[in-house]
Design an enzyme around this catalytic site. Sequence first.
Site, short mmCIF file in Angstrom:
data_model
loop_
_atom_site.label_atom_id
_atom_site.label_comp_id
_atom_site.label_asym_id
_atom_site.label_seq_id
_atom_site.Cartn_x
_atom_site.Cartn_y
_atom_site.Cartn_z
N LYS A 158 5.23 5.07 2.59
CA LYS A 158 6.03 3.83 2.63
C LYS A 158 6.07 3.12 1.27
CE LYS A 158 8.05 1.07 5.69
NZ LYS A 158 8.91 1.59 6.76
N HIS A 189 -16.89 7.83 -1.07
CA HIS A 189 -15.45 7.88 -0.78
C HIS A 189 -14.64 7.38 -1.98
CE1 HIS A 189 -15.40 8.89 3.53
NE2 HIS A 189 -16.63 8.41 3.48
N CYS A 222 -17.45 13.37 1.32
CA CYS A 222 -18.28 13.04 2.48
C CYS A 222 -18.39 14.24 3.44
CB CYS A 222 -17.74 11.78 3.17
SG CYS A 222 -18.90 11.09 4.35
N TYR A 223 -17.73 14.20 4.59
CA TYR A 223 -17.79 15.36 5.49
C TYR A 223 -17.34 16.63 4.78
CZ TYR A 223 -16.86 18.21 9.65
OH TYR A 223 -16.84 19.21 10.58
N GLU A 261 -11.59 7.40 -2.48
CA GLU A 261 -10.31 6.78 -2.09
C GLU A 261 -10.48 5.31 -1.74
OE1 GLU A 261 -12.17 8.73 -0.31
OE2 GLU A 261 -11.98 8.44 1.85
N SER A 298 19.89 0.80 9.94
CA SER A 298 19.33 -0.21 10.85
C SER A 298 19.04 -1.51 10.10
CB SER A 298 18.03 0.32 11.44
OG SER A 298 17.05 0.41 10.43
N GLY A 299 19.05 -1.44 8.76
CA GLY A 299 18.65 -2.61 7.98
C GLY A 299 17.19 -2.51 7.59
N GLY A 300 16.46 -1.59 8.20
CA GLY A 300 15.06 -1.36 7.83
C GLY A 300 14.99 -0.66 6.48
N VAL A 301 13.80 -0.65 5.90
CA VAL A 301 13.65 -0.11 4.55
C VAL A 301 14.01 1.38 4.49
CG1 VAL A 301 12.07 0.13 2.59
CG2 VAL A 301 11.72 -1.68 4.24
N ASP A 302 13.53 2.14 5.48
CA ASP A 302 13.68 3.59 5.39
C ASP A 302 15.14 4.02 5.45
OD1 ASP A 302 10.97 3.43 5.39
OD2 ASP A 302 10.73 4.01 7.48
N SER A 303 15.88 3.50 6.42
CA SER A 303 17.28 3.94 6.50
C SER A 303 18.08 3.38 5.32
CB SER A 303 17.91 3.57 7.85
OG SER A 303 18.05 2.19 7.98
N SER A 304 17.74 2.17 4.87
CA SER A 304 18.49 1.58 3.75
C SER A 304 18.26 2.38 2.46
CB SER A 304 18.06 0.14 3.50
OG SER A 304 18.28 -0.63 4.65
N GLY A 321 -14.68 12.98 7.65
CA GLY A 321 -14.44 13.20 9.07
C GLY A 321 -15.50 12.49 9.88
#
Length: 506
Positions: free
Chosen positions: A362, A165, A79-80, A167, A218-224, A53
């Site tokens: 994603k 960290h 860390c925090y 990550e 929409s042709g975007g990744v998520d809706s496809s 943080g």
Amino acid sequence: MDKILVLDFGGHYNQLVAKAVRENNVYSEIKPHTEPVWKIKEAGYKGIILTGGQDSVNEEQFAVSRQLFELDIPILGICYGAHLIAHTLGGLVEAGPQEQGKTPLVVDTSSQLFDGLDKHSVCFMSHTEHIKRVPVGFKITARTEECAVAAMENPPSRIYAVQFHPELDQETGRAVIRNFLYNICGCKGEWTIDAFIESTVQSLKEKIGEKRVLCALSGGVDSSVSALLLHKAVGEQLTCIFVDHGLLRKNEPEEVTALFKEKFGGNFIAIDARQRFLSKLKGVTDPEQKRKIIGEEFIRVFEEEAQKIGKVDFLVQGTIYPDIIESGVGNAKLVKSHHNVGGLPEHIDFEEIIEPLRDLFKDEVRKVGLKLGMPEKMVYRQPFPGPGLGVRVLGEITEEKLELLKEADAIFREEIARAELDRSIAQYFAVLTDMKSVGVKDNQRTYEHTVVLRAVNTTDFMTADWAQIPFEVLKSASLRIVNEVKGINRVVYDITPKPPGTIEWE
Ligand code: XMP
């Protein structure tokens, strides 16, 4: 399935913590630091990670309840988060020498957290405060030159803390997270893309039964990817509507139509609404008005088509996990009226919304897409705004200007791909300005449009920096655009960060 809680204290990299857990095949979810302890207890987490943080624990900005440490759930503070453990359990945190970036680390290899690591390792540091005195019952298990407590632990209480960290680095950090998940929390590693597909398809089948589902593609990744999952689950009961508003990139409508027509046959409906949108947008130059018109018109077209189908029971939405994470420090304000074309119309007759990707990041959505047979080109498609090229043609939108932009944008994307930068730059595209300037082509005076190339790097799209792409790539894109696109005689590169600029121009 095992679940890890990532308790968010507002650090920049908190989503990376959740992702690092998932990369180890363990499911993780992010909750704000205000999540009540009873809820945490009830949710049955196998482990808890307290994130980094921005603040000092001595200022008591975000406290953590002592009860959290009495749940007998393994805890890792980063860390925090490490400072919070020290501070809450009676240790001392102080400002001290800063460490930034890769830092040599000496670890106690007998710690379960550092299993398999070399005594002399390297970690990623980013801090201005450190633990000066560890709480009673803790022992120090790592140090750096500047930091006497780079890690501490209390194994009987199953509480661990690292100043660095994990990550942010692929070696020490990833090993630490893996050790925490497997050695300390006893996770089994059942979160895989195959398992996700199998369990999602199964639960969609149970939920939907014989009912009807409608999806706006929409042709975007998520809706496809959502549509592909639904199709796998309920096949013919799914109908997809794809509205071509004429504001998509070169070849996009054809690619989307080809893929889904082949897969879904008659249940894929492509609507050619290009003229309809163009006529609504005629004479409009104000960016917000354009967005509003495009959004509303999309809903009109979608609703009209949905009416023809009749009552549907479920409507699909391509919401993904980052869309629903509630941040530990409150959400940043939206700058533009983002209208998610392909999103949810308000007046459609349906019973319930289905969001099959609401638990995925994603990169996981992309993996599901690949598993379900989506072509790589579509899977790795960069983000594209709902109002499409409507916000990249400055001034009035005309067919002619759209054509110029599509060609220039396609060339820029080709050149970026040729330089193998297409997976590393977050977003890159062309913008057609309304500015014309004088040039010379084939010994003739020209008076043509100026196109802007924009490429940015960002992780959250709330802030971004312009991408320092090699001059050679800019050079070839520029030469090709002015030579191949009749109507454009000047190319400029946008070097504005966000803020104060935004990524899109409108
Ligand atoms: P800005 O221009 O606000 O863009 O810096 C941030 C990110 O959001 C995308 N964007 C949109 N996405 N509907 C969307 O679905 C919209 O209306 C919209 N406007 C901008 C933009 O492409 C960038 O990725």
